[in-house]
Design an enzyme around this catalytic site. Structure first.
Site, PDB file in Angstrom:
ATOM      1  N   GLU A  20      40.595 -10.682  33.849  1.00 56.91           N
ATOM      2  CA  GLU A  20      39.406 -10.864  33.036  1.00 56.91           C
ATOM      3  C   GLU A  20      38.243 -10.180  33.734  1.00 56.91           C
ATOM      4  O   GLU A  20      38.269  -9.947  34.937  1.00 56.91           O
ATOM      5  CB  GLU A  20      39.114 -12.340  32.781  1.00 56.91           C
ATOM      6  CG  GLU A  20      38.794 -13.137  34.006  1.00 56.91           C
ATOM      7  CD  GLU A  20      38.537 -14.605  33.668  1.00 56.91           C
ATOM      8  OE1 GLU A  20      37.520 -15.121  34.127  1.00 56.91           O
ATOM      9  OE2 GLU A  20      39.342 -15.208  32.958  1.00 56.91           O
ATOM     10  N   LYS A  22      34.922  -9.640  35.548  1.00 56.57           N
ATOM     11  CA  LYS A  22      34.095 -10.394  36.482  1.00 56.57           C
ATOM     12  C   LYS A  22      32.656  -9.962  36.251  1.00 56.57           C
ATOM     13  O   LYS A  22      32.271  -8.849  36.556  1.00 56.57           O
ATOM     14  CB  LYS A  22      34.520 -10.109  37.932  1.00 56.57           C
ATOM     15  CG  LYS A  22      33.562 -10.595  38.995  1.00 56.57           C
ATOM     16  CD  LYS A  22      33.391 -12.099  38.984  1.00 56.57           C
ATOM     17  CE  LYS A  22      32.490 -12.567  40.103  1.00 56.57           C
ATOM     18  NZ  LYS A  22      31.135 -12.857  39.712  1.00 56.57           N
ATOM     19  N   ARG A  27      25.817 -18.305  37.243  1.00 54.97           N
ATOM     20  CA  ARG A  27      26.581 -19.345  36.568  1.00 54.97           C
ATOM     21  C   ARG A  27      25.642 -20.183  35.722  1.00 54.97           C
ATOM     22  O   ARG A  27      24.521 -20.458  36.130  1.00 54.97           O
ATOM     23  CB  ARG A  27      27.269 -20.208  37.618  1.00 54.97           C
ATOM     24  CG  ARG A  27      28.303 -21.150  37.090  1.00 54.97           C
ATOM     25  CD  ARG A  27      29.520 -20.357  36.582  1.00 54.97           C
ATOM     26  NE  ARG A  27      30.652 -21.210  36.400  1.00 54.97           N
ATOM     27  CZ  ARG A  27      31.543 -21.467  37.340  1.00 54.97           C
ATOM     28  NH1 ARG A  27      31.444 -20.932  38.525  1.00 54.97           N
ATOM     29  NH2 ARG A  27      32.555 -22.261  37.086  1.00 54.97           N
TER      30      ARG A  27
END
Length: 129
Positions: A20, A22, A27
């Site tokens: 996937e 990055k 966050r």
């Protein structure tokens, strides 16, 4: 040992692999309860309001759930769709990217309608893919 190229990674995984993207963002956890949204960092500190100005109006459209916790990344993306480097979302650097857009990429649903999904078998199957 980390692969130095896509070709090297494929060669080292002859039985196939899953990968996937990055993102190099910050966050974000988005907590929704009723019509109220709160956004937190990895350490559960509330995200600064100025980081969310451009995306906050879209949050009510993101889900019809009455209570949900989403996990993802928030970052700056160029008009060409290229994610910009970590830190460019910061106030003093963001001004150098007038044509960029703040984006949120959601990759997990941690809780839905007061039920934790983290112990669900499906959750871990998805996480291990």
């Amino acid at each position: 040992r980390a692969s130095k190229s896509y070709k090297d990674a494929v060669k080292r995984c002859p039985n196939g692999m899953r990968a996937e993207i990055k993102y190099d963002g910050e966050r974000i956890q988005i907590h929704k309860e009723g019509d109220s949204f709160k956004c937190y960092s990895r350490n559960l500190k509330e995200h600064l309001e100025w980081k969310l100005v451009e995306v906050k109006k879209y949050l009510p459209q993101a889900t019809s759930a009455s209570k949900i916790i989403l996990d993802g990344e928030i970052l700056l993306q160029s008009k060409d769709g290229v994610p910009l480097p970590f830190g460019t979302l910061n106030k003093h650097k963001k001004g150098g990217f007038d044509d960029a857009t703040v984006c949120v990429y959601v990759f997990d649903i941690l809780m839905l309608e007061s039920k934790s999904l983290m112990r669900e078998e499906k959750f871990w199957k998805i996480m291990s893919m």
